[in-house]
Design a protein around this motif. Structure first.
Motif, short mmCIF file in Angstrom:
data_model
loop_
_atom_site.label_atom_id
_atom_site.label_comp_id
_atom_site.label_asym_id
_atom_site.label_seq_id
_atom_site.Cartn_x
_atom_site.Cartn_y
_atom_site.Cartn_z
N THR A 117 0.84 -1.20 0.00
CA THR A 117 0.00 0.00 0.00
C THR A 117 0.87 1.25 0.00
N LEU A 118 1.95 1.24 0.79
CA LEU A 118 2.88 2.37 0.80
C LEU A 118 3.47 2.58 -0.59
N VAL A 119 3.88 1.52 -1.23
CA VAL A 119 4.47 1.64 -2.57
C VAL A 119 3.45 2.21 -3.55
N ALA A 120 2.21 1.73 -3.49
CA ALA A 120 1.16 2.26 -4.37
C ALA A 120 0.94 3.75 -4.12
N ALA A 121 0.97 4.14 -2.85
CA ALA A 121 0.76 5.55 -2.50
C ALA A 121 1.92 6.41 -2.99
N VAL A 122 3.13 5.93 -2.81
CA VAL A 122 4.32 6.68 -3.27
C VAL A 122 4.26 6.86 -4.79
N GLN A 123 3.85 5.82 -5.49
CA GLN A 123 3.73 5.93 -6.94
C GLN A 123 2.62 6.90 -7.33
N ALA A 124 1.47 6.82 -6.66
CA ALA A 124 0.34 7.71 -6.98
C ALA A 124 0.68 9.17 -6.71
N ALA A 125 1.51 9.41 -5.70
CA ALA A 125 1.90 10.78 -5.36
C ALA A 125 3.04 11.29 -6.25
N GLY A 126 3.60 10.42 -7.07
CA GLY A 126 4.71 10.83 -7.93
C GLY A 126 6.01 11.00 -7.16
N LEU A 127 6.15 10.31 -6.03
CA LEU A 127 7.35 10.46 -5.20
C LEU A 127 8.40 9.36 -5.42
N ALA A 128 8.07 8.35 -6.23
CA ALA A 128 9.00 7.24 -6.42
C ALA A 128 10.34 7.71 -6.98
N GLU A 129 10.29 8.61 -7.96
CA GLU A 129 11.54 9.09 -8.57
C GLU A 129 12.36 9.89 -7.55
N THR A 130 11.70 10.76 -6.82
CA THR A 130 12.40 11.57 -5.81
C THR A 130 13.05 10.67 -4.76
N LEU A 131 12.30 9.71 -4.24
CA LEU A 131 12.82 8.84 -3.18
C LEU A 131 13.79 7.78 -3.72
N SER A 132 13.93 7.73 -5.02
CA SER A 132 14.95 6.87 -5.63
C SER A 132 16.22 7.66 -5.92
N GLY A 133 16.16 8.98 -5.68
CA GLY A 133 17.30 9.87 -5.92
C GLY A 133 18.37 9.69 -4.86
N PRO A 134 19.37 10.57 -4.89
CA PRO A 134 20.55 10.40 -4.04
C PRO A 134 20.30 10.55 -2.54
N GLY A 135 19.24 11.24 -2.16
CA GLY A 135 18.98 11.39 -0.72
C GLY A 135 20.03 12.23 -0.04
N PRO A 136 20.33 11.94 1.21
CA PRO A 136 19.85 10.78 1.97
C PRO A 136 18.46 11.02 2.54
N PHE A 137 17.76 9.89 2.74
CA PHE A 137 16.41 9.92 3.30
C PHE A 137 16.32 8.94 4.46
N THR A 138 15.50 9.30 5.42
CA THR A 138 15.03 8.34 6.42
C THR A 138 13.54 8.25 6.20
N VAL A 139 13.06 7.03 5.97
CA VAL A 139 11.64 6.82 5.72
C VAL A 139 11.06 6.00 6.87
N PHE A 140 10.04 6.56 7.51
CA PHE A 140 9.26 5.82 8.50
C PHE A 140 8.13 5.17 7.70
N ALA A 141 8.26 3.88 7.44
CA ALA A 141 7.42 3.18 6.48
C ALA A 141 6.28 2.42 7.16
N PRO A 142 5.04 2.92 7.02
CA PRO A 142 3.90 2.20 7.60
C PRO A 142 3.61 0.91 6.83
N VAL A 143 3.26 -0.12 7.56
CA VAL A 143 2.91 -1.40 6.95
C VAL A 143 1.48 -1.33 6.41
N ASN A 144 1.12 -2.33 5.61
CA ASN A 144 -0.22 -2.38 5.02
C ASN A 144 -1.32 -2.28 6.07
N ASP A 145 -1.14 -2.97 7.21
CA ASP A 145 -2.15 -2.94 8.27
C ASP A 145 -2.37 -1.52 8.79
N ALA A 146 -1.33 -0.69 8.77
CA ALA A 146 -1.47 0.70 9.22
C ALA A 146 -2.42 1.47 8.30
#
Length: 171
Positions: A38-67
């Motif tokens: 679900t997180l991956v689908a949301a990141v793609q729908a928001a158009g953030l996949a390319e940004t978060l695939s960039g050099p960063g650095p990033f810290t991602v607090f990643a909610p699970v599907n149940d969240a």
């Protein structure tokens, strides 16, 4: 500090072994996790996949599907609609810090802060990190509390910490 080791061992079971190759981005690691579809689908729908695939650095607090499933009925479907992209982006960027923050650094921030630490996200949210027994919790601006369930999933452009709740900006 015990929490980080215990939750890392428990939480990593949701990820495939190949997801831990450090040459993968935070997005590629999330894609490799059955618990984060679900997180991956949301990141793609928001158009953030390319940004978060960039050099960063990033810290991602990643909610699970149940969240995501725990949100009110219809919320995820509504957020994934193109007309709600700005709102979805705001929510998702409240899960991202523009630096690599490993669990040891979070523990030190909490300790140095007398039991709490403020964590600023790229979405403009201030998360309050603190210890609850042997677990780290994050309180979002809306008052919701997420528990960190796995830490230090190292990526080529940052790190992922798994959480059990979707963090929300202030209303």
């Amino acid at each position: 500090m015990r929490m980080f080791t215990a939750t890392l061992l428990a939480g990593t079971l949701a990820f495939s072994a190949s997801a831990f190759a450090q040459d993968k981005t935070v997005v590629e690691i999330a894609v490799g996790s059955e618990a984060h579809t679900t997180l991956v689908a949301a990141v793609q729908a928001a158009g953030l996949a390319e940004t978060l695939s960039g050099p960063g650095p990033f810290t991602v607090f990643a909610p699970v599907n149940d969240a995501f499933a725990a949100l009110p009925a219809g919320t995820v479907d509504t957020l994934l609609k193109p007309e709600n992209k700005d709102q979805l982006t705001k929510i998702l960027t409240c899960h991202v810090v523009g630096a690599e923050v490993m669990s040891s650094a979070v523990a030190k921030l909490i300790s140095d802060g007398g039991g709490t630490a403020n964590v600023e996200t790229l979405g403009g949210c201030t998360l309050q990190a603190k210890l609850d027994g042997d677990k780290v919790t994050l309180t979002d601006p809306a008052g919701g509390v997420a528990t960190v369930t796995a830490v230090d999933l190292d990526a080529s452009n940052g790190v992922i910490h798994v959480i059990d709740k979707v963090l929300l900006p202030a209303s």
